[in-house]
Motif scaffolding. Sequence first.
Motif, PDB file in Angstrom:
ATOM      1  N   LEU A 112       0.829  -1.196   0.000  1.00 18.47           N
ATOM      2  CA  LEU A 112       0.000   0.000   0.000  1.00 18.47           C
ATOM      3  C   LEU A 112       0.862   1.244   0.000  1.00 18.47           C
ATOM      4  O   LEU A 112       1.899   1.287   0.661  1.00 18.47           O
ATOM      5  CB  LEU A 112      -0.893   0.043   1.252  1.00 18.47           C
ATOM      6  CG  LEU A 112      -2.007  -0.977   1.358  1.00 18.47           C
ATOM      7  CD1 LEU A 112      -2.687  -0.845   2.704  1.00 18.47           C
ATOM      8  CD2 LEU A 112      -3.014  -0.827   0.243  1.00 18.47           C
ATOM      9  N   PRO A 113       0.413   2.289  -0.702  1.00 22.32           N
ATOM     10  CA  PRO A 113       1.129   3.563  -0.599  1.00 22.32           C
ATOM     11  C   PRO A 113       1.118   4.050   0.854  1.00 22.32           C
ATOM     12  O   PRO A 113       0.207   3.720   1.613  1.00 22.32           O
ATOM     13  CB  PRO A 113       0.312   4.504  -1.495  1.00 22.32           C
ATOM     14  CG  PRO A 113      -0.469   3.615  -2.400  1.00 22.32           C
ATOM     15  CD  PRO A 113      -0.691   2.332  -1.639  1.00 22.32           C
ATOM     16  N   ALA A 114       2.107   4.835   1.212  1.00 19.42           N
ATOM     17  CA  ALA A 114       2.239   5.294   2.595  1.00 19.42           C
ATOM     18  C   ALA A 114       0.980   6.020   3.073  1.00 19.42           C
ATOM     19  O   ALA A 114       0.556   5.848   4.212  1.00 19.42           O
ATOM     20  CB  ALA A 114       3.457   6.191   2.739  1.00 19.42           C
ATOM     21  N   ALA A 115       0.373   6.830   2.211  1.00 21.36           N
ATOM     22  CA  ALA A 115      -0.830   7.567   2.601  1.00 21.36           C
ATOM     23  C   ALA A 115      -1.973   6.610   2.917  1.00 21.36           C
ATOM     24  O   ALA A 115      -2.705   6.798   3.879  1.00 21.36           O
ATOM     25  CB  ALA A 115      -1.237   8.534   1.496  1.00 21.36           C
ATOM     26  N   HIS A 116      -2.132   5.557   2.107  1.00 18.85           N
ATOM     27  CA  HIS A 116      -3.170   4.564   2.356  1.00 18.85           C
ATOM     28  C   HIS A 116      -2.914   3.875   3.685  1.00 18.85           C
ATOM     29  O   HIS A 116      -3.830   3.680   4.473  1.00 18.85           O
ATOM     30  CB  HIS A 116      -3.191   3.513   1.248  1.00 18.85           C
ATOM     31  CG  HIS A 116      -3.924   3.910   0.021  1.00 18.85           C
ATOM     32  ND1 HIS A 116      -4.082   5.200  -0.396  1.00 18.85           N
ATOM     33  CD2 HIS A 116      -4.561   3.144  -0.901  1.00 18.85           C
ATOM     34  CE1 HIS A 116      -4.772   5.229  -1.518  1.00 18.85           C
ATOM     35  NE2 HIS A 116      -5.075   3.989  -1.853  1.00 18.85           N
ATOM     36  N   ASP A 117      -1.666   3.478   3.916  1.00 17.99           N
ATOM     37  CA  ASP A 117      -1.300   2.801   5.152  1.00 17.99           C
ATOM     38  C   ASP A 117      -1.600   3.696   6.355  1.00 17.99           C
ATOM     39  O   ASP A 117      -2.097   3.224   7.367  1.00 17.99           O
ATOM     40  CB  ASP A 117       0.171   2.398   5.113  1.00 17.99           C
ATOM     41  CG  ASP A 117       0.469   1.239   6.042  1.00 17.99           C
ATOM     42  OD1 ASP A 117      -0.406   0.380   6.238  1.00 17.99           O
ATOM     43  OD2 ASP A 117       1.587   1.201   6.580  1.00 17.99           O
ATOM     44  N   CYS A 118      -1.321   4.973   6.223  1.00 16.94           N
ATOM     45  CA  CYS A 118      -1.581   5.929   7.298  1.00 16.94           C
ATOM     46  C   CYS A 118      -3.083   6.009   7.586  1.00 16.94           C
ATOM     47  O   CYS A 118      -3.494   6.034   8.740  1.00 16.94           O
ATOM     48  CB  CYS A 118      -1.025   7.296   6.929  1.00 16.94           C
ATOM     49  SG  CYS A 118      -1.247   8.531   8.217  1.00 16.94           S
ATOM     50  N   GLU A 170     -11.698  12.961   4.952  1.00 20.06           N
ATOM     51  CA  GLU A 170     -11.548  14.272   4.317  1.00 20.06           C
ATOM     52  C   GLU A 170     -10.106  14.775   4.456  1.00 20.06           C
ATOM     53  O   GLU A 170      -9.533  15.311   3.500  1.00 20.06           O
ATOM     54  CB  GLU A 170     -12.522  15.293   4.918  1.00 20.06           C
ATOM     55  CG  GLU A 170     -13.927  15.167   4.408  1.00 20.06           C
ATOM     56  CD  GLU A 170     -14.047  15.465   2.916  1.00 20.06           C
ATOM     57  OE1 GLU A 170     -13.479  16.480   2.456  1.00 20.06           O
ATOM     58  OE2 GLU A 170     -14.687  14.656   2.218  1.00 20.06           O
ATOM     59  N   GLU A 171      -9.549  14.619   5.645  1.00 20.20           N
ATOM     60  CA  GLU A 171      -8.149  15.030   5.858  1.00 20.20           C
ATOM     61  C   GLU A 171      -7.217  14.236   4.948  1.00 20.20           C
ATOM     62  O   GLU A 171      -6.280  14.785   4.383  1.00 20.20           O
ATOM     63  CB  GLU A 171      -7.770  14.838   7.327  1.00 20.20           C
ATOM     64  CG  GLU A 171      -8.471  15.795   8.260  1.00 20.20           C
ATOM     65  CD  GLU A 171      -8.255  15.495   9.722  1.00 20.20           C
ATOM     66  OE1 GLU A 171      -8.635  16.341  10.542  1.00 20.20           O
ATOM     67  OE2 GLU A 171      -7.703  14.418  10.064  1.00 20.20           O
ATOM     68  N   TYR A 172      -7.494  12.964   4.818  1.00 24.26           N
ATOM     69  CA  TYR A 172      -6.702  12.098   3.931  1.00 24.26           C
ATOM     70  C   TYR A 172      -6.778  12.607   2.493  1.00 24.26           C
ATOM     71  O   TYR A 172      -5.776  12.715   1.809  1.00 24.26           O
ATOM     72  CB  TYR A 172      -7.209  10.661   4.040  1.00 24.26           C
ATOM     73  CG  TYR A 172      -6.796   9.773   2.907  1.00 24.26           C
ATOM     74  CD1 TYR A 172      -5.513   9.247   2.836  1.00 24.26           C
ATOM     75  CD2 TYR A 172      -7.700   9.457   1.893  1.00 24.26           C
ATOM     76  CE1 TYR A 172      -5.131   8.426   1.787  1.00 24.26           C
ATOM     77  CE2 TYR A 172      -7.322   8.638   0.847  1.00 24.26           C
ATOM     78  CZ  TYR A 172      -6.046   8.128   0.798  1.00 24.26           C
ATOM     79  OH  TYR A 172      -5.673   7.328  -0.242  1.00 24.26           O
ATOM     80  N   LEU A 173      -7.982  12.933   2.030  1.00 24.40           N
ATOM     81  CA  LEU A 173      -8.170  13.415   0.666  1.00 24.40           C
ATOM     82  C   LEU A 173      -7.457  14.723   0.405  1.00 24.40           C
ATOM     83  O   LEU A 173      -6.986  14.985  -0.711  1.00 24.40           O
ATOM     84  CB  LEU A 173      -9.663  13.585   0.357  1.00 24.40           C
ATOM     85  CG  LEU A 173     -10.479  12.308   0.238  1.00 24.40           C
ATOM     86  CD1 LEU A 173     -11.939  12.642   0.005  1.00 24.40           C
ATOM     87  CD2 LEU A 173      -9.937  11.395  -0.856  1.00 24.40           C
ATOM     88  N   HIS A 174      -7.336  15.563   1.438  1.00 25.02           N
ATOM     89  CA  HIS A 174      -6.706  16.862   1.293  1.00 25.02           C
ATOM     90  C   HIS A 174      -5.231  16.848   1.693  1.00 25.02           C
ATOM     91  O   HIS A 174      -4.606  17.888   1.831  1.00 25.02           O
ATOM     92  CB  HIS A 174      -7.470  17.913   2.090  1.00 25.02           C
ATOM     93  CG  HIS A 174      -8.831  18.170   1.507  1.00 25.02           C
ATOM     94  ND1 HIS A 174      -9.954  17.557   2.012  1.00 25.02           N
ATOM     95  CD2 HIS A 174      -9.233  18.906   0.450  1.00 25.02           C
ATOM     96  CE1 HIS A 174     -10.999  17.926   1.294  1.00 25.02           C
ATOM     97  NE2 HIS A 174     -10.592  18.751   0.325  1.00 25.02           N
TER      98      HIS A 174
END
Length: 113
Positions: free
Chosen positions: A13-19, A106-110
């Motif tokens: 998973l990309p780091a952002a997804h994992d987060c 929402e925070e993830y998307l932004h």
Amino acid sequence: MGSLNGQNNHSSLPAAHDCLLERITALLSRWHGLQMAVQNQWGGHDSFQKSQQLAADIFSWFIHSKAPQIEDLKNLLHERMLLSLNTEIEDGSIEEVAEQLMIMHEEYLHGNR
């Protein structure tokens, strides 16, 4: 009381997804109703695994939904708690958890991870 924090094998998973998954897991580990169900094994001997699956399912729902709606998320939480963990939540916490999850998404998307 059991926690959902465990080793994740999501190295692809990309780091952002994992987060995002880690944040979902952390939030659910603080949800009293879910933790009571896990601690008391209301969903059976695999209640902890079911709670981990719930986190993974919420993550997947966010990733694959074009326009996630809070009502759909509340329904998902209610259904999983009732059917998987044999737990009826009537204290308003499903709504609170759903709201926090939507903010998190929402925070993830932004990019605010």
